[in-house]
Design an enzyme around this catalytic site. Structure first.
Site, PDB file in Angstrom:
ATOM      1  CG  ASN A  78      18.708 116.708  51.803  1.00 25.26           C
ATOM      2  OD1 ASN A  78      19.711 116.579  52.509  1.00 25.26           O
ATOM      3  ND2 ASN A  78      18.353 117.872  51.251  1.00 25.26           N
ATOM      4  CD1 TRP A  79      17.898 111.711  56.564  1.00 29.67           C
ATOM      5  CD2 TRP A  79      19.689 111.018  57.732  1.00 29.67           C
ATOM      6  NE1 TRP A  79      17.699 110.391  56.890  1.00 29.67           N
ATOM      7  CE2 TRP A  79      18.783 109.943  57.596  1.00 29.67           C
ATOM      8  CE3 TRP A  79      20.880 110.815  58.423  1.00 29.67           C
ATOM      9  CZ2 TRP A  79      19.046 108.682  58.149  1.00 29.67           C
ATOM     10  CZ3 TRP A  79      21.143 109.564  58.972  1.00 29.67           C
ATOM     11  CH2 TRP A  79      20.233 108.507  58.839  1.00 29.67           C
ATOM     12  CE  LYS A  80      16.421 119.824  53.658  1.00 35.44           C
ATOM     13  NZ  LYS A  80      15.491 120.909  53.471  1.00 35.44           N
ATOM     14  CG  HIS A 105      19.334 121.684  48.921  1.00 33.15           C
ATOM     15  ND1 HIS A 105      18.811 122.719  49.662  1.00 33.15           N
ATOM     16  CD2 HIS A 105      18.429 120.678  48.984  1.00 33.15           C
ATOM     17  CE1 HIS A 105      17.642 122.341  50.150  1.00 33.15           C
ATOM     18  NE2 HIS A 105      17.384 121.112  49.754  1.00 33.15           N
ATOM     19  CD  GLU A 137      14.675 119.768  46.846  1.00 31.56           C
ATOM     20  OE1 GLU A 137      14.307 118.723  47.360  1.00 31.56           O
ATOM     21  OE2 GLU A 137      15.455 120.569  47.410  1.00 31.56           O
ATOM     22  N   GLY A 191      10.486 122.716  53.288  1.00 32.13           N
ATOM     23  CA  GLY A 191      10.326 122.801  54.737  1.00 32.13           C
ATOM     24  C   GLY A 191       9.154 123.650  55.188  1.00 32.13           C
ATOM     25  CB  SER A 244       6.296 120.390  51.786  1.00 32.35           C
ATOM     26  OG  SER A 244       6.901 121.474  52.461  1.00 32.35           O
ATOM     27  N   GLY A 257      13.121 115.814  52.555  1.00 29.54           N
ATOM     28  CA  GLY A 257      13.858 116.358  53.689  1.00 29.54           C
ATOM     29  C   GLY A 257      13.222 115.931  55.001  1.00 29.54           C
ATOM     30  N   GLY A 258      12.423 116.822  55.587  1.00 30.36           N
ATOM     31  CA  GLY A 258      11.839 116.599  56.914  1.00 30.36           C
ATOM     32  C   GLY A 258      11.217 115.219  57.114  1.00 30.36           C
TER      33      GLY A 258
END
Ligand code: PGA
Length: 226
Positions: free
Chosen positions: A11-13, A98, A147, A153, A185, A206-207
């Protein structure tokens, strides 16, 4: 017994220009294993989707393209919205509900349910994010991501044991064919512990998915278990 399907979803956001997205793909694409029960997905911003999709097709990478959201409405006079019919040309999956959308864009459970209907109407697989086992999962959803907000994050993931317990509770409520992912995370350090639990079917990342080498490491871990 057949091994279960494992999902690894990036998920690149709201990150990466088109050229940055293609750089990522040049590095990651050739390193992805082709395995039937390992499904690797990238969910870029809307602006990157078309270029990413073309590049994947030309190179025959085993990578599914998803969107991070879609419109609760049909095609029509809805300025700024991306409808499911338009997206269906390019994506096979969509992340819905999300917690960032719920918090920053006032998205409600009703809107998420509406978006699920749109996605299903156009054969896009909905991946619904739930914040805990009390978040309602709309009918006909087969893929959810647990989540917890505290873990997104922050560098502070939930424990694999707790995430597995939430998966058990969701499966009890919604049926044996529900697949539950964990997100929050996730890194190459903790990925294995989540993937080794009895009831989780993959990861929403994500990150760590933005960093090419780190993402490839997580895919390799999943591949070794699939
Ligand atoms: P994170 O995000 O991996 O950066 O915590 C996960 C997500 O929000 O999907």
């Amino acid at each position: 017994m057949d091994k279960k399907t494992i999902w690894i979803i990036a998920n690149w956001k709201s990150n990466k220009t088109i050229s940055e997205a293609l750089q990522w793909l040049d590095f990651v694409g050739p390193k992805l294993p082709k395995k039937g029960n390992l499904k690797i997905v990238v969910c870029p911003p809307f602006t990157d989707i078309e270029e990413i999709k073309k590049n994947i097709m030309v190179n025959n990478y085993p990578l599914i393209v998803g969107a991070q959201d879609l419109s609760p409405f049909d095609e029509g006079p809805f300025t700024g919205e991306e409808s499911a019919r338009i997206l269906a040309d390019l994506v096979d999956l969509v992340i819905l509900g999300h917690s960032e959308r719920r918090k920053e864009f006032a998205e409600t459970d009703e809107m998420v349910a509406q978006k699920v209907i749109q996605a299903k109407d156009f054969q896009i697989m909905p991946l619904v994010c739930v914040q805990n086992d009390k978040t309602p999962v709309p009918p006909n959803v087969k893929l959810v991501a647990y989540e917890p907000v505290f873990a997104i994050g922050t560098g502070q993931s939930d424990t694999p044991q707790n995430a597995d317990g939430v998966a058990v509770s969701l499966i009890q409520q919604y049926g044996e064919d529900l697949q539950v992912l964990y997100g929050g995370s996730v890194t190459s350090e903790n990925a294995k512990a989540f993937l080794q639990t009895a009831h989780l079917s993959g990861l929403l990342i994500g990150g760590a998915s933005l960093k090419e080498a780190e993402f490839v490491k997580i895919v390799e871990i999943a591949s070794s278990l699939s």
